[in-house]
Design a protein around this motif. Structure first.
Motif, PDB file in Angstrom:
ATOM      1  N   ASN A 186      40.005  45.972  37.942  1.00  0.00           N
ATOM      2  CA  ASN A 186      38.423  44.971  38.122  1.00  0.00           C
ATOM      3  C   ASN A 186      38.366  43.629  38.167  1.00  0.00           C
ATOM      4  O   ASN A 186      38.542  42.590  39.092  1.00  0.00           O
ATOM      5  CB  ASN A 186      36.713  45.082  37.758  1.00  0.00           C
ATOM      6  N   PHE A 227      32.421  47.951  41.756  1.00  0.00           N
ATOM      7  CA  PHE A 227      32.689  49.276  40.565  1.00  0.00           C
ATOM      8  C   PHE A 227      31.500  50.037  40.284  1.00  0.00           C
ATOM      9  O   PHE A 227      30.311  49.146  40.053  1.00  0.00           O
ATOM     10  CB  PHE A 227      32.830  47.841  39.470  1.00  0.00           C
ATOM     11  N   LEU A 269      36.034  51.339  42.105  1.00  0.00           N
ATOM     12  CA  LEU A 269      36.347  51.980  41.400  1.00  0.00           C
ATOM     13  C   LEU A 269      34.805  52.897  41.038  1.00  0.00           C
ATOM     14  O   LEU A 269      33.862  51.727  40.333  1.00  0.00           O
ATOM     15  CB  LEU A 269      36.639  50.692  40.026  1.00  0.00           C
TER      16      LEU A 269
END
Length: 182
Positions: free
Chosen positions: A60, A96, A176
């Motif tokens: 990230n 994320f 993610l």
């Protein structure tokens, strides 16, 4: 090895480890492998407490445009040795998502918690809700994302956000997903 470095026991945030000067074993070769051996989907399966969350936090920090200009987090690490990788740092929209906090025993409460997580992600991009590149219907949908949204809206919310970010940045979105198996 500098014995003055602290061990990052229980710390899963790459940025915090790098900023606070904790001991860190360089795993940035993973970034090179992902870039050089491109895959549409990559699944990382490792035993518990094996560093998956820390690795995703590292990814990230490397890819997300929220960390543009934060090459300092990678200075001295393997990924920073090659200019072609340095040019990619901070250049992608990244979503994320972690389901680590979804621990409810009741299905309805778990669904609400997942909707809350999705809502929090939308709040990170609240400015996008008024972007002129969205249609009226898309703006309404964007505004409707909250923990009490209808299930149908929740089912497409992450995909819709990817679509909006892709159109805004003109780049594919990296997702993610951590703790997907809770």
């Amino acid at each position: 090895m500098d014995i003055a470095l602290k061990l990052p026991i229980g710390i899963e945030d790459f940025r915090e480890i790098r900023r606070q000067g904790f001991y860190y074993i360089d795993k940035t070769k993973l970034i090179e492998q992902l870039l050089d051996n491109w895959g549409k989907v990559n699944l990382f399966t490792r035993p518990r407490r094996f560093g998956k969350t820390l690795n995703m936090s590292m990814l990230n920090c490397f890819f997300s445009n929220r960390y543009a200009g934060r090459g300092d987090l990678f200075e001295g690490l393997s990924i920073w040795d090659d200019e072609k990788y340095r040019q990619l740092q901070g250049t992608y929209p990244v979503i994320f998502i972690s389901f680590a906090d979804v621990k409810q025993a009741d299905c309805g409460e778990a669904i609400w918690k997942i909707k809350k997580i999705i809502s929090n992600i939308y709040q990170q991009y609240a400015w996008l809700g008024s972007w002129e590149g969205l249609t009226f219907t898309e703006r309404e949908q964007f505004a409707g994302v909250n923990p009490d949204m209808e299930n149908m809206l929740a089912q497409s919310a992450v995909q819709d956000l990817c679509n909006y970010l892709n159109r805004y940045y003109e780049k594919k979105v990296i997702i993610l997903l951590d703790e997907y198996d809770t």
